[in-house]
Design an enzyme around this catalytic site. Structure first.
Site, PDB file in Angstrom:
ATOM      1  N   LYS A  33       0.752  -1.410  -0.063  1.00 55.20           N
ATOM      2  CA  LYS A  33      -0.189  -0.275   0.100  1.00 55.20           C
ATOM      3  C   LYS A  33       0.533   1.311   0.255  1.00 55.20           C
ATOM      4  CE  LYS A  33      -0.412  -0.271   5.285  1.00 55.20           C
ATOM      5  NZ  LYS A  33      -0.931  -1.023   6.332  1.00 55.20           N
ATOM      6  N   TYR A 253      18.630  28.029   8.401  1.00 53.89           N
ATOM      7  CA  TYR A 253      18.090  28.779   9.249  1.00 53.89           C
ATOM      8  C   TYR A 253      17.881  28.911  10.640  1.00 53.89           C
ATOM      9  CZ  TYR A 253      15.923  28.769   4.512  1.00 53.89           C
ATOM     10  OH  TYR A 253      14.711  29.111   3.428  1.00 53.89           O
TER      11      TYR A 253
HETATM   12  C1  LIG Z   1      -0.470  -1.973   6.698  1.00 57.10           C
HETATM   13  C2  LIG Z   1      -0.637  -2.823   7.254  1.00 57.10           C
HETATM   14  C3  LIG Z   1      -0.341  -4.324   7.823  1.00 57.10           C
HETATM   15  C4  LIG Z   1       1.695  -4.363   7.611  1.00 57.10           C
HETATM   16  O1  LIG Z   1       1.880  -3.663   8.461  1.00 57.10           O
HETATM   17  P1  LIG Z   1       3.419  -3.363   8.292  1.00 57.10           P
HETATM   18  O2  LIG Z   1       3.481  -2.839  10.428  1.00 57.10           O
HETATM   19  O3  LIG Z   1       3.658  -2.850   7.817  1.00 57.10           O
HETATM   20  O4  LIG Z   1       4.208  -4.903   8.761  1.00 57.10           O
HETATM   21  C5  LIG Z   1      -0.771  -6.061   8.175  1.00 57.10           C
HETATM   22  N1  LIG Z   1      -2.106  -5.172   7.659  1.00 57.10           N
HETATM   23  C6  LIG Z   1      -2.731  -4.365   7.717  1.00 57.10           C
HETATM   24  C7  LIG Z   1      -4.147  -4.644   7.822  1.00 57.10           C
HETATM   25  C8  LIG Z   1      -2.386  -3.507   7.533  1.00 57.10           C
HETATM   26  O5  LIG Z   1      -3.638  -2.058   7.279  1.00 57.10           O
END
Ligand SMILES: *Cc1c(COP(=O)(O)O)cnc(C)c1O
Length: 356
Positions: A33, A253
């Site tokens: 994702k 800055y």
């Molecule tokens: C994003 C997500 C994961 C992956 O989580 P990580 O901590 O990056 O391994 C797994 N399950 C769900 C439902 C998620 O939303």
């Protein structure tokens, strides 16, 4: 051309994925994702296509990008659908979808579908974000089976605190999940990256590794399994300007850093507009010309300054690693009050280069 870039090591990605399979003996959905946590979803999916049991993304927009790129493996929508009208597309593109709320269960019951769905029914086992309440879960499962719209249901839940190995919450969630699922015969999926690496006893037919695929540890503390991960992304650039300053001169800055001795300062083409965290403080590690050094002063939009005083071999054009094999993104993240997830996802403007 501006030398800032992110180099993505696809072999390391595959190795990290295989580690998730090996540690769990389960089938693994590679969580890609958010554009594969900033690593490029299509390139990562293609690199994993030969080995991956499937993929997981947040939403249908992300899944369709993969389908359009020719990815044929199963793809799970982790947030399910946002409106019932998506169900036709979900069937058309052969996607799997999470149902995390009763309104989604009802929408599936009501839908007219060209083919049956694979639904991952999510339980709120204690995180209290999304998920069907345990009291309603078995009934929701039966309703899906009885709807005639569903070919297969996978039982899933998500941990709130699996990255904290001494926190009892994960065991409580497993206990809640297991007792609620008693009598339901279906595959189960609970484990995200910290649970893949740190909770070997948790039952799983399917695991859902995300951050570990990219080689960052989900833990604050060192962990023997996390040591086996290989960083996938190297964020790098070059020194574009060098100046010598006497003691007592400010850099950058807000004059937030003062030289405490005669110093050599290098300016690097990298800033918060590239996704480098603006809150990284003076002292945050960097590698320059193969030596460890540190950030000094405030990170600006396109540039940041580093200390070259003890790196006399560093000069105009010297390579700089902001994170990668030598400087761990997790270390930069924790100094910047962030997490590697956010650092990776924030990546922008820098071109990505892929190596096999
Ligand atoms: C994003 C997500 C994961 C992956 O989580 P990580 O901590 O990056 O391994 C797994 N399950 C769900 C439902 C998620 O939303």
């Amino acid at each position: 051309m501006r030398p800032a870039r992110a180099v993505i090591d696809l072999q390391a990605l595959r190795d990290n994925y295989r580690l998730a399979q090996e540690l769990t003996g389960a089938r693994a959905l590679a969580v890609i994702k958010a554009d594969a946590y900033g690593h490029g979803a299509v390139r990562c999916a293609n690199a994993l296509a030969e080995v991956a049991d499937g993929f997981a993304v947040a939403c249908i927009e992300e899944a369709l990008e993969l389908r359009e790129a020719g990815i044929q493996a199963p793809i799970l929508l982790l947030e399910g659908f946002f409106e019932a009208a998506e169900l036709a597309l979900i069937v058309e593109h052969n996607l799997w979808c999470v149902a995390h709320s009763l309104w989604q269960v009802e929408a599936i019951e009501q839908a007219r579908l060209a083919a049956p769905l694979t639904v991952w029914l999510k339980m709120d086992s204690g995180m209290h974000r999304v998920g069907v309440h345990p009291a309603d879960y078995a009934q929701a499962y039966q309703r899906l089976l009885a709807s005639g719209k569903v070919a297969k249901v996978v039982l899933m839940s998500h941990f709130s605190s699996a990255d904290e190995l001494d926190n009892p919450r994960s065991s409580e969630q497993v206990a809640q999940f297991t007792s609620t699922c008693q009598g339901l015969s279906a595959e189960v999926s609970l484990r995200n990256s910290p649970a893949v690496l740190g909770w070997p006893q948790v039952p799983s037919d399917w695991v859902r590794p995300g951050i570990m695929l990219y080689g960052a540890s989900p833990f604050e503390q060192p962990h023997p399994q996390a040591e086996r991960l290989q960083p996938v992304m190297t964020l790098e650039s070059r020194v574009i300007s060098v100046r010598e300053l006497p003691a007592g001169e400010p850099v950058g800055y807000g004059q937030k850093f003062m030289t405490d001795r005669p110093m050599r300062i290098g300016v690097v083409a990298m800033g918060y507009a590239d996704g480098y965290p603006r809150h990284a403080p003076t002292g945050t590690p960097v590698m320059v010309a193969g030596k460890r050094s540190r950030l000094v002063g405030r990170v600006s939009m396109d540039m940041l300054c580093i200390d070259l005083t003890d790196v006399p071999e560093a000069n105009l054009g010297s390579p700089v690693e902001l994170w990668g094999q030598n400087v761990l993104a997790s270390d930069v993240a924790s100094l910047a009050q962030s997490i590697p997830y956010q650092l990776f996802c924030n990546l922008k403007r820098v071109p990505r280069h892929y190596t096999e």
